[in-house]
Design a protein around this motif. Structure first.
Motif, PDB file in Angstrom:
ATOM      1  N   LEU A 163       0.705  -1.021   0.027  1.00 20.32           N
ATOM      2  CA  LEU A 163       0.125  -0.129  -0.059  1.00 20.32           C
ATOM      3  C   LEU A 163       0.869   1.310  -0.075  1.00 20.32           C
ATOM      4  O   LEU A 163       1.703   1.214   0.897  1.00 20.32           O
ATOM      5  N   LEU A 164       0.566   2.265  -0.981  1.00 28.36           N
ATOM      6  CA  LEU A 164       1.438   3.299  -1.079  1.00 28.36           C
ATOM      7  C   LEU A 164       0.669   4.394  -0.905  1.00 28.36           C
ATOM      8  O   LEU A 164      -0.432   4.709  -1.882  1.00 28.36           O
ATOM      9  N   LEU A 165       0.998   5.355   0.180  1.00 25.73           N
ATOM     10  CA  LEU A 165       0.283   6.716   0.170  1.00 25.73           C
ATOM     11  C   LEU A 165       1.117   7.765  -0.185  1.00 25.73           C
ATOM     12  O   LEU A 165       2.339   7.859  -0.173  1.00 25.73           O
ATOM     13  N   GLY A 166       0.520   8.774  -1.082  1.00 26.06           N
ATOM     14  CA  GLY A 166       1.121   9.943  -1.695  1.00 26.06           C
ATOM     15  C   GLY A 166      -0.005  11.010  -1.612  1.00 26.06           C
ATOM     16  O   GLY A 166      -1.199  10.624  -1.576  1.00 26.06           O
ATOM     17  N   PHE A 181      -0.697  -2.882  10.440  1.00 24.60           N
ATOM     18  CA  PHE A 181      -0.767  -3.474   8.881  1.00 24.60           C
ATOM     19  C   PHE A 181       0.017  -4.690   8.927  1.00 24.60           C
ATOM     20  O   PHE A 181       1.321  -4.568   9.069  1.00 24.60           O
ATOM     21  N   PRO A 182      -0.352  -5.899   8.416  1.00 26.09           N
ATOM     22  CA  PRO A 182       0.450  -6.983   8.270  1.00 26.09           C
ATOM     23  C   PRO A 182       1.299  -6.936   7.013  1.00 26.09           C
ATOM     24  O   PRO A 182       2.378  -7.640   6.955  1.00 26.09           O
ATOM     25  N   ASN A 183       0.853  -6.160   5.980  1.00 22.62           N
ATOM     26  CA  ASN A 183       1.461  -6.096   4.652  1.00 22.62           C
ATOM     27  C   ASN A 183       2.207  -4.683   4.771  1.00 22.62           C
ATOM     28  O   ASN A 183       2.135  -3.853   5.496  1.00 22.62           O
ATOM     29  N   ALA A 184       3.170  -4.375   3.549  1.00 24.58           N
ATOM     30  CA  ALA A 184       3.965  -3.312   3.649  1.00 24.58           C
ATOM     31  C   ALA A 184       3.230  -1.964   3.296  1.00 24.58           C
ATOM     32  O   ALA A 184       2.228  -1.980   2.261  1.00 24.58           O
ATOM     33  N   VAL A 185       3.355  -0.975   4.012  1.00 23.37           N
ATOM     34  CA  VAL A 185       2.696   0.342   3.855  1.00 23.37           C
ATOM     35  C   VAL A 185       4.050   1.303   3.681  1.00 23.37           C
ATOM     36  O   VAL A 185       4.701   1.680   4.424  1.00 23.37           O
ATOM     37  N   TYR A 186       3.791   2.083   2.472  1.00 24.50           N
ATOM     38  CA  TYR A 186       4.990   3.306   2.371  1.00 24.50           C
ATOM     39  C   TYR A 186       4.352   4.401   2.189  1.00 24.50           C
ATOM     40  O   TYR A 186       3.133   4.755   1.541  1.00 24.50           O
ATOM     41  N   ILE A 187       5.048   5.519   2.339  1.00 27.51           N
ATOM     42  CA  ILE A 187       4.604   6.841   2.085  1.00 27.51           C
ATOM     43  C   ILE A 187       5.620   7.328   1.111  1.00 27.51           C
ATOM     44  O   ILE A 187       6.909   7.001   1.152  1.00 27.51           O
ATOM     45  N   SER A 188       5.212   8.355   0.052  1.00 27.01           N
ATOM     46  CA  SER A 188       6.045   8.639  -0.892  1.00 27.01           C
ATOM     47  C   SER A 188       6.422  10.031  -1.003  1.00 27.01           C
ATOM     48  O   SER A 188       5.710  10.877  -0.276  1.00 27.01           O
ATOM     49  N   TYR A 189       7.510  10.539  -1.354  1.00 25.53           N
ATOM     50  CA  TYR A 189       7.752  11.906  -1.703  1.00 25.53           C
ATOM     51  C   TYR A 189       8.191  12.237  -3.111  1.00 25.53           C
ATOM     52  O   TYR A 189       8.879  11.480  -3.661  1.00 25.53           O
ATOM     53  N   GLY A 190       7.600  13.042  -3.501  1.00 25.04           N
ATOM     54  CA  GLY A 190       7.950  13.448  -4.944  1.00 25.04           C
ATOM     55  C   GLY A 190       6.786  14.668  -5.448  1.00 25.04           C
ATOM     56  O   GLY A 190       6.228  15.139  -4.565  1.00 25.04           O
ATOM     57  N   MET A 191       6.757  14.842  -6.517  1.00 25.39           N
ATOM     58  CA  MET A 191       6.020  15.912  -7.055  1.00 25.39           C
ATOM     59  C   MET A 191       5.653  15.600  -8.583  1.00 25.39           C
ATOM     60  O   MET A 191       6.132  14.798  -9.525  1.00 25.39           O
ATOM     61  N   SER A 196       6.179  11.591 -10.344  1.00 28.45           N
ATOM     62  CA  SER A 196       5.588  10.743  -9.131  1.00 28.45           C
ATOM     63  C   SER A 196       6.883  10.722  -8.312  1.00 28.45           C
ATOM     64  O   SER A 196       7.603  11.741  -8.197  1.00 28.45           O
ATOM     65  N   HIS A 197       6.808   9.729  -7.536  1.00 28.33           N
ATOM     66  CA  HIS A 197       7.897   9.790  -6.392  1.00 28.33           C
ATOM     67  C   HIS A 197       9.375   9.713  -6.610  1.00 28.33           C
ATOM     68  O   HIS A 197       9.553   8.780  -7.720  1.00 28.33           O
ATOM     69  N   ILE A 198      10.091  10.175  -5.889  1.00 29.70           N
ATOM     70  CA  ILE A 198      11.475   9.678  -5.940  1.00 29.70           C
ATOM     71  C   ILE A 198      12.223   9.252  -4.825  1.00 29.70           C
ATOM     72  O   ILE A 198      13.588   9.022  -4.851  1.00 29.70           O
ATOM     73  N   ALA A 199      11.466   9.193  -3.869  1.00 25.66           N
ATOM     74  CA  ALA A 199      11.951   8.752  -2.550  1.00 25.66           C
ATOM     75  C   ALA A 199      10.812   7.879  -1.664  1.00 25.66           C
ATOM     76  O   ALA A 199       9.481   8.354  -1.943  1.00 25.66           O
ATOM     77  N   LEU A 200      11.169   7.067  -1.008  1.00 26.11           N
ATOM     78  CA  LEU A 200       9.779   6.169  -0.170  1.00 26.11           C
ATOM     79  C   LEU A 200      10.168   6.068   1.131  1.00 26.11           C
ATOM     80  O   LEU A 200      11.378   6.102   1.523  1.00 26.11           O
ATOM     81  N   ARG A 201       9.310   5.958   1.934  1.00 25.74           N
ATOM     82  CA  ARG A 201       9.565   5.623   3.399  1.00 25.74           C
ATOM     83  C   ARG A 201       8.567   4.580   3.767  1.00 25.74           C
ATOM     84  O   ARG A 201       7.367   4.700   3.824  1.00 25.74           O
TER      85      ARG A 201
END
Length: 365
Positions: A163-166, A181-191, A196-201
Protein backbone atom coordinates in the motif's frame (compact mmCIF):
# COMPACT_ATOMS: atom_id res chain seq x y z
CA UNK A 1 12.83 -7.19 -11.65
CA UNK A 2 15.19 -7.42 -14.61
CA UNK A 3 15.37 -4.46 -17.00
CA UNK A 4 14.67 -6.88 -19.87
CA UNK A 5 11.24 -7.58 -18.38
CA UNK A 6 10.15 -3.99 -19.09
CA UNK A 7 8.61 -2.96 -22.38
CA UNK A 8 9.72 0.59 -23.17
CA UNK A 9 8.72 0.46 -26.85
CA UNK A 10 5.52 2.49 -26.82
CA UNK A 11 4.26 1.24 -30.17
CA UNK A 12 4.33 -2.39 -29.02
CA UNK A 13 3.00 -1.79 -25.51
CA UNK A 14 -0.33 -3.27 -24.50
CA UNK A 15 -2.43 -2.35 -21.50
CA UNK A 16 -3.82 -5.26 -19.49
CA UNK A 17 -7.06 -4.21 -17.80
CA UNK A 18 -8.73 -6.85 -15.63
CA UNK A 19 -7.34 -9.63 -17.82
CA UNK A 20 -8.14 -8.01 -21.19
CA UNK A 21 -5.45 -6.54 -23.45
CA UNK A 22 -5.72 -3.17 -25.19
CA UNK A 23 -3.35 -1.52 -27.66
CA UNK A 24 -3.06 1.48 -29.97
CA UNK A 25 -5.38 -0.37 -32.36
CA UNK A 26 -7.86 -1.46 -29.69
CA UNK A 27 -8.73 1.14 -27.07
CA UNK A 28 -10.89 0.42 -24.00
CA UNK A 29 -14.64 0.92 -24.29
CA UNK A 30 -17.08 2.19 -21.69
CA UNK A 31 -18.67 5.53 -20.93
CA UNK A 32 -17.70 6.12 -17.32
CA UNK A 33 -15.56 9.24 -16.78
CA UNK A 34 -12.51 7.20 -15.79
CA UNK A 35 -12.70 5.03 -18.92
CA UNK A 36 -13.03 8.11 -21.10
CA UNK A 37 -9.95 9.60 -19.41
CA UNK A 38 -8.13 6.30 -19.92
CA UNK A 39 -8.87 6.36 -23.66
CA UNK A 40 -7.74 9.99 -23.87
CA UNK A 41 -4.49 9.07 -22.12
CA UNK A 42 -3.76 6.17 -24.46
CA UNK A 43 -4.59 8.24 -27.54
CA UNK A 44 -1.96 10.81 -26.57
CA UNK A 45 0.46 8.15 -25.31
CA UNK A 46 0.49 6.22 -28.57
CA UNK A 47 0.94 9.25 -30.85
CA UNK A 48 4.32 10.06 -32.39
CA UNK A 49 5.10 12.98 -30.08
CA UNK A 50 7.98 12.22 -27.70
CA UNK A 51 6.45 14.54 -25.09
CA UNK A 52 3.38 14.16 -22.90
CA UNK A 53 1.49 16.96 -21.13
CA UNK A 54 1.03 16.70 -17.36
CA UNK A 55 -0.42 19.17 -14.87
CA UNK A 56 0.78 20.22 -11.43
CA UNK A 57 -1.53 19.80 -8.44
CA UNK A 58 -1.99 23.52 -7.83
CA UNK A 59 -1.26 23.24 -4.12
CA UNK A 60 0.73 26.49 -4.19
CA UNK A 61 -1.20 28.27 -6.93
CA UNK A 62 -3.00 27.52 -10.16
CA UNK A 63 -2.22 24.17 -11.84
CA UNK A 64 0.25 24.55 -14.69
CA UNK A 65 0.92 22.42 -17.73
CA UNK A 66 4.31 20.73 -18.15
CA UNK A 67 5.61 18.91 -21.20
CA UNK A 68 7.69 15.92 -20.16
CA UNK A 69 9.38 13.19 -22.14
CA UNK A 70 7.52 9.91 -22.38
CA UNK A 71 10.89 8.21 -22.05
CA UNK A 72 11.35 9.82 -18.63
CA UNK A 73 7.87 8.71 -17.56
CA UNK A 74 8.81 5.15 -18.49
CA UNK A 75 12.10 5.40 -16.58
CA UNK A 76 10.15 6.51 -13.50
CA UNK A 77 7.83 3.54 -13.95
CA UNK A 78 10.80 1.17 -14.20
CA UNK A 79 12.25 2.55 -10.96
CA UNK A 80 8.98 1.96 -9.11
CA UNK A 81 8.42 -1.51 -10.53
CA UNK A 82 11.98 -2.47 -9.66
CA UNK A 83 11.81 -1.10 -6.12
CA UNK A 84 8.60 -2.97 -5.31
CA UNK A 85 9.57 -6.04 -7.38
CA UNK A 86 6.33 -5.88 -9.37
CA UNK A 87 6.00 -8.72 -11.87
CA UNK A 88 4.02 -9.11 -15.12
CA UNK A 89 0.31 -9.72 -14.50
CA UNK A 90 0.51 -8.61 -10.87
CA UNK A 91 -2.88 -7.17 -9.94
CA UNK A 92 -2.60 -3.43 -9.29
CA UNK A 93 -5.20 -0.77 -8.57
CA UNK A 94 -5.87 2.55 -10.27
CA UNK A 95 -8.26 4.53 -8.06
CA UNK A 96 -6.96 8.08 -8.54
CA UNK A 97 -7.94 10.66 -11.18
CA UNK A 98 -6.03 10.62 -14.44
CA UNK A 99 -5.96 14.40 -14.30
CA UNK A 100 -2.73 14.39 -12.32
CA UNK A 101 0.59 12.60 -12.39
CA UNK A 102 -0.22 9.92 -9.81
CA UNK A 103 -2.98 8.44 -11.93
CA UNK A 104 -1.09 8.79 -15.18
CA UNK A 105 1.96 7.05 -13.78
CA UNK A 106 -0.10 4.03 -12.73
CA UNK A 107 -1.01 3.58 -16.37
CA UNK A 108 2.62 3.94 -17.44
CA UNK A 109 3.70 1.35 -14.83
CA UNK A 110 1.06 -1.03 -16.12
CA UNK A 111 2.21 -0.52 -19.72
CA UNK A 112 5.92 -0.83 -19.00
CA UNK A 113 5.69 -3.57 -16.36
CA UNK A 114 2.90 -5.55 -18.08
CA UNK A 115 0.80 -5.32 -14.92
CA UNK A 116 -2.86 -6.35 -14.64
CA UNK A 117 -4.61 -3.05 -13.97
CA UNK A 118 -7.95 -2.80 -12.17
CA UNK A 119 -9.63 0.54 -12.78
CA UNK A 120 -12.00 2.01 -10.19
CA UNK A 121 -13.82 5.31 -10.54
CA UNK A 122 -11.98 7.70 -8.17
CA UNK A 123 -13.87 8.18 -4.91
CA UNK A 124 -13.36 8.30 -1.17
CA UNK A 125 -14.09 4.56 -0.92
CA UNK A 126 -12.10 2.86 -3.70
CA UNK A 127 -12.45 -0.63 -2.17
CA UNK A 128 -16.22 -0.50 -1.65
CA UNK A 129 -17.09 -2.60 -4.70
CA UNK A 130 -14.08 -4.83 -5.26
CA UNK A 131 -12.89 -7.96 -3.48
CA UNK A 132 -9.73 -8.35 -5.58
CA UNK A 133 -6.55 -8.92 -3.58
CA UNK A 134 -4.09 -6.39 -5.00
CA UNK A 135 -0.33 -6.74 -5.14
CA UNK A 136 0.13 -2.95 -5.30
CA UNK A 137 -2.25 -0.04 -4.69
CA UNK A 138 -1.41 3.68 -4.43
CA UNK A 139 -3.98 5.86 -2.62
CA UNK A 140 -4.26 9.29 -1.10
CA UNK A 141 -4.58 9.53 2.72
CA UNK A 142 -8.29 10.40 2.56
CA UNK A 143 -9.09 7.18 0.70
CA UNK A 144 -7.16 5.12 3.23
CA UNK A 145 -8.78 6.90 6.18
CA UNK A 146 -12.27 6.33 4.76
CA UNK A 147 -11.56 2.67 4.03
CA UNK A 148 -10.44 2.11 7.62
CA UNK A 149 -13.86 3.18 8.90
CA UNK A 150 -15.77 0.37 7.12
CA UNK A 151 -14.93 -3.15 8.42
CA UNK A 152 -15.27 -4.82 5.04
CA UNK A 153 -13.17 -2.17 3.30
CA UNK A 154 -10.62 -2.23 6.09
CA UNK A 155 -10.20 -5.98 5.63
CA UNK A 156 -9.62 -5.47 1.90
CA UNK A 157 -7.13 -2.71 2.63
CA UNK A 158 -5.17 -4.98 4.96
CA UNK A 159 -4.88 -7.64 2.25
CA UNK A 160 -3.10 -5.30 -0.18
CA UNK A 161 0.49 -6.55 -0.36
CA UNK A 162 2.00 -3.09 -0.94
CA UNK A 163 0.00 0.00 0.00
CA UNK A 164 1.49 3.32 -1.12
CA UNK A 165 0.28 6.65 0.26
CA UNK A 166 0.98 9.92 -1.48
CA UNK A 167 -0.54 13.27 -2.37
CA UNK A 168 -0.36 14.97 1.00
CA UNK A 169 0.78 14.94 4.59
CA UNK A 170 -0.04 11.82 6.58
CA UNK A 171 -1.87 12.40 9.84
CA UNK A 172 0.11 10.95 12.78
CA UNK A 173 -2.96 9.04 13.98
CA UNK A 174 -3.43 7.50 10.54
CA UNK A 175 0.24 6.55 10.35
CA UNK A 176 0.05 5.00 13.82
CA UNK A 177 -2.91 2.83 12.79
CA UNK A 178 -1.21 1.72 9.58
CA UNK A 179 1.84 0.57 11.53
CA UNK A 180 -0.27 -2.39 12.67
CA UNK A 181 -0.94 -3.58 9.11
CA UNK A 182 0.37 -7.05 8.23
CA UNK A 183 1.62 -6.06 4.77
CA UNK A 184 3.97 -3.31 3.58
CA UNK A 185 2.84 0.32 3.82
CA UNK A 186 4.90 3.13 2.28
CA UNK A 187 4.68 6.90 2.07
CA UNK A 188 6.05 8.59 -1.03
CA UNK A 189 7.87 11.86 -1.63
CA UNK A 190 7.72 13.46 -5.03
CA UNK A 191 5.92 15.94 -7.25
CA UNK A 192 4.69 16.38 -10.80
CA UNK A 193 8.10 17.62 -11.93
CA UNK A 194 9.73 14.37 -10.73
CA UNK A 195 7.05 12.27 -12.46
CA UNK A 196 5.68 10.83 -9.21
CA UNK A 197 7.92 9.79 -6.30
CA UNK A 198 11.71 9.89 -6.08
CA UNK A 199 11.85 8.64 -2.49
CA UNK A 200 9.89 6.29 -0.24
CA UNK A 201 9.45 5.69 3.48
CA UNK A 202 8.29 2.40 5.00
CA UNK A 203 6.06 3.06 8.02
CA UNK A 204 5.46 -0.46 9.34
CA UNK A 205 7.29 -3.71 9.94
CA UNK A 206 10.97 -4.24 10.69
CA UNK A 207 12.00 -1.87 7.86
CA UNK A 208 9.98 1.08 9.15
CA UNK A 209 11.69 4.45 9.38
CA UNK A 210 10.88 8.11 9.97
CA UNK A 211 13.19 9.02 7.08
CA UNK A 212 12.79 8.81 3.31
CA UNK A 213 15.06 6.66 1.17
CA UNK A 214 15.86 8.02 -2.33
CA UNK A 215 15.33 5.68 -5.25
CA UNK A 216 18.37 4.43 -7.14
CA UNK A 217 19.98 7.04 -9.45
CA UNK A 218 18.59 9.91 -7.31
CA UNK A 219 21.07 12.29 -5.64
CA UNK A 220 20.09 14.96 -3.12
CA UNK A 221 21.66 18.12 -1.72
CA UNK A 222 20.57 21.29 0.08
CA UNK A 223 20.51 24.91 -1.01
CA UNK A 224 21.74 27.78 1.16
CA UNK A 225 18.15 28.02 2.45
CA UNK A 226 18.13 24.32 3.38
CA UNK A 227 15.71 23.50 0.58
CA UNK A 228 16.03 20.17 -1.18
CA UNK A 229 17.81 19.95 -4.54
CA UNK A 230 16.97 16.83 -6.53
CA UNK A 231 19.28 15.39 -9.16
CA UNK A 232 17.35 12.58 -10.85
CA UNK A 233 18.74 12.34 -14.39
CA UNK A 234 16.47 9.48 -15.42
CA UNK A 235 13.28 11.45 -14.81
CA UNK A 236 14.38 15.13 -14.87
CA UNK A 237 16.55 16.74 -17.50
CA UNK A 238 17.98 19.26 -15.03
CA UNK A 239 18.43 19.55 -11.29
CA UNK A 240 15.18 20.40 -9.55
CA UNK A 241 15.31 23.14 -6.92
CA UNK A 242 12.37 22.53 -4.62
CA UNK A 243 10.73 24.73 -2.00
CA UNK A 244 10.85 21.91 0.56
CA UNK A 245 13.05 22.52 3.59
CA UNK A 246 14.81 19.30 4.52
CA UNK A 247 17.49 17.60 6.60
CA UNK A 248 19.77 15.12 4.81
CA UNK A 249 21.53 12.60 7.04
CA UNK A 250 24.99 11.14 6.49
CA UNK A 251 23.56 7.83 5.23
CA UNK A 252 21.58 9.61 2.48
CA UNK A 253 18.19 9.37 4.14
CA UNK A 254 16.26 12.60 4.59
CA UNK A 255 13.27 14.21 6.25
CA UNK A 256 11.03 17.04 5.08
CA UNK A 257 10.37 19.94 7.46
CA UNK A 258 7.92 21.85 5.25
CA UNK A 259 7.81 24.31 2.39
CA UNK A 260 9.97 27.41 2.58
CA UNK A 261 7.02 29.55 1.47
CA UNK A 262 5.19 28.23 4.54
CA UNK A 263 7.78 29.75 6.88
CA UNK A 264 6.32 32.58 8.94
CA UNK A 265 8.65 35.20 10.41
CA UNK A 266 6.93 36.34 13.59
CA UNK A 267 8.91 38.73 15.77
CA UNK A 268 12.15 37.59 14.15
CA UNK A 269 11.46 33.90 14.82
CA UNK A 270 10.97 31.62 11.84
CA UNK A 271 8.07 29.19 12.24
CA UNK A 272 7.37 26.27 9.89
CA UNK A 273 3.59 26.07 9.42
CA UNK A 274 3.54 22.32 8.78
CA UNK A 275 5.35 21.57 12.04
CA UNK A 276 2.77 23.56 14.03
CA UNK A 277 -0.03 21.75 12.21
CA UNK A 278 1.51 18.37 12.96
CA UNK A 279 1.62 19.18 16.67
CA UNK A 280 -1.99 20.40 16.68
CA UNK A 281 -3.30 17.20 15.09
CA UNK A 282 -3.29 15.57 18.50
CA UNK A 283 -5.77 18.23 19.69
CA UNK A 284 -8.07 18.73 16.71
CA UNK A 285 -10.33 16.18 15.07
CA UNK A 286 -11.91 18.62 12.59
CA UNK A 287 -10.09 19.81 9.44
CA UNK A 288 -7.91 22.86 10.14
CA UNK A 289 -5.08 24.92 8.71
CA UNK A 290 -2.45 27.34 9.99
CA UNK A 291 -1.76 30.53 8.06
CA UNK A 292 -0.48 34.04 8.77
CA UNK A 293 -1.58 37.65 8.45
CA UNK A 294 0.35 40.93 8.75
CA UNK A 295 0.89 42.12 12.33
CA UNK A 296 1.97 45.65 13.33
CA UNK A 297 4.29 44.46 16.10
CA UNK A 298 5.52 41.01 15.04
CA UNK A 299 5.49 41.47 11.25
CA UNK A 300 3.44 38.32 10.81
CA UNK A 301 1.09 36.49 13.15
CA UNK A 302 -0.06 32.88 13.10
CA UNK A 303 -3.79 32.28 12.61
CA UNK A 304 -5.64 29.00 13.06
CA UNK A 305 -8.66 28.26 10.86
CA UNK A 306 -10.79 25.32 11.94
CA UNK A 307 -13.90 23.80 10.39
CA UNK A 308 -16.98 23.90 12.62
CA UNK A 309 -17.28 24.99 16.23
CA UNK A 310 -14.84 24.33 19.06
CA UNK A 311 -14.40 24.94 22.78
CA UNK A 312 -11.91 27.80 22.56
CA UNK A 313 -10.81 27.67 26.22
CA UNK A 314 -10.07 23.95 26.03
CA UNK A 315 -8.17 24.43 22.76
CA UNK A 316 -6.11 27.29 24.17
CA UNK A 317 -5.13 25.22 27.21
CA UNK A 318 -4.13 22.35 24.93
CA UNK A 319 -2.05 24.61 22.70
CA UNK A 320 -0.24 26.10 25.70
CA UNK A 321 0.72 22.61 26.85
CA UNK A 322 2.03 21.51 23.44
CA UNK A 323 3.42 24.60 21.73
CA UNK A 324 6.05 27.18 22.68
CA UNK A 325 4.46 30.59 23.17
CA UNK A 326 5.72 31.96 19.84
CA UNK A 327 3.97 29.13 17.94
CA UNK A 328 0.54 29.61 19.53
CA UNK A 329 -1.85 31.20 16.98
CA UNK A 330 -2.80 34.76 17.83
CA UNK A 331 -6.39 34.10 16.78
CA UNK A 332 -8.64 31.10 16.12
CA UNK A 333 -11.29 31.45 13.40
CA UNK A 334 -14.17 29.01 12.91
CA UNK A 335 -15.03 28.49 9.23
CA UNK A 336 -17.49 26.42 7.21
CA UNK A 337 -14.74 24.70 5.23
CA UNK A 338 -10.98 24.66 4.84
CA UNK A 339 -10.11 25.60 1.22
CA UNK A 340 -8.55 22.69 -0.65
CA UNK A 341 -7.05 22.22 -4.09
CA UNK A 342 -8.69 19.86 -6.57
CA UNK A 343 -6.21 17.18 -5.47
CA UNK A 344 -7.26 17.49 -1.82
CA UNK A 345 -4.30 19.47 -0.44
CA UNK A 346 -4.67 22.61 1.68
CA UNK A 347 -4.97 25.59 -0.65
CA UNK A 348 -2.50 27.85 1.15
CA UNK A 349 -3.18 31.09 -0.80
CA UNK A 350 -6.95 30.67 -0.39
CA UNK A 351 -6.58 29.92 3.33
CA UNK A 352 -4.54 33.09 3.81
CA UNK A 353 -7.08 35.16 1.84
CA UNK A 354 -9.91 33.76 3.97
CA UNK A 355 -8.02 34.60 7.17
CA UNK A 356 -7.38 38.15 5.94
CA UNK A 357 -11.10 38.53 5.28
CA UNK A 358 -12.30 37.15 8.63
CA UNK A 359 -9.60 38.33 11.02
CA UNK A 360 -10.62 40.57 13.92
CA UNK A 361 -7.80 43.09 13.98
CA UNK A 362 -9.02 44.61 17.24
CA UNK A 363 -8.22 41.30 18.96
CA UNK A 364 -5.05 40.72 16.95
CA UNK A 365 -3.43 43.99 17.98
Amino acid sequence: MSQTMFNTNIQTQTLLVEGKYYSKDLLPEGFTPIMKDLRDFLTEWYNEDEFYTVYTSGSTGNPKALKVKKEQMMQSACLTCSFFKLMPEDKVLLCMPLTYIAGKMMLVRALVGKLNLYVVQPSGHPLADTSVVFRFAPMIPLQVFNSLQIPEERSRLERIEILLLGGGLIDPFLEKELRLFPNAVYISYGMTETLSHIALRRINGSESSRYYTPLSSVSLSLSSDDTLIIDAPLVCGNKLYTNDRAIIHSDGHFEILGRIDNVVNSGGIKIQIEQVEETLRSLLLSPFAITSVPHPKFGEALILLIKGTICLKKLQLGMKSLLPSYQIPKQVIEVDNIPLTTSGKINRPAVRQLAMKLIDYSILT
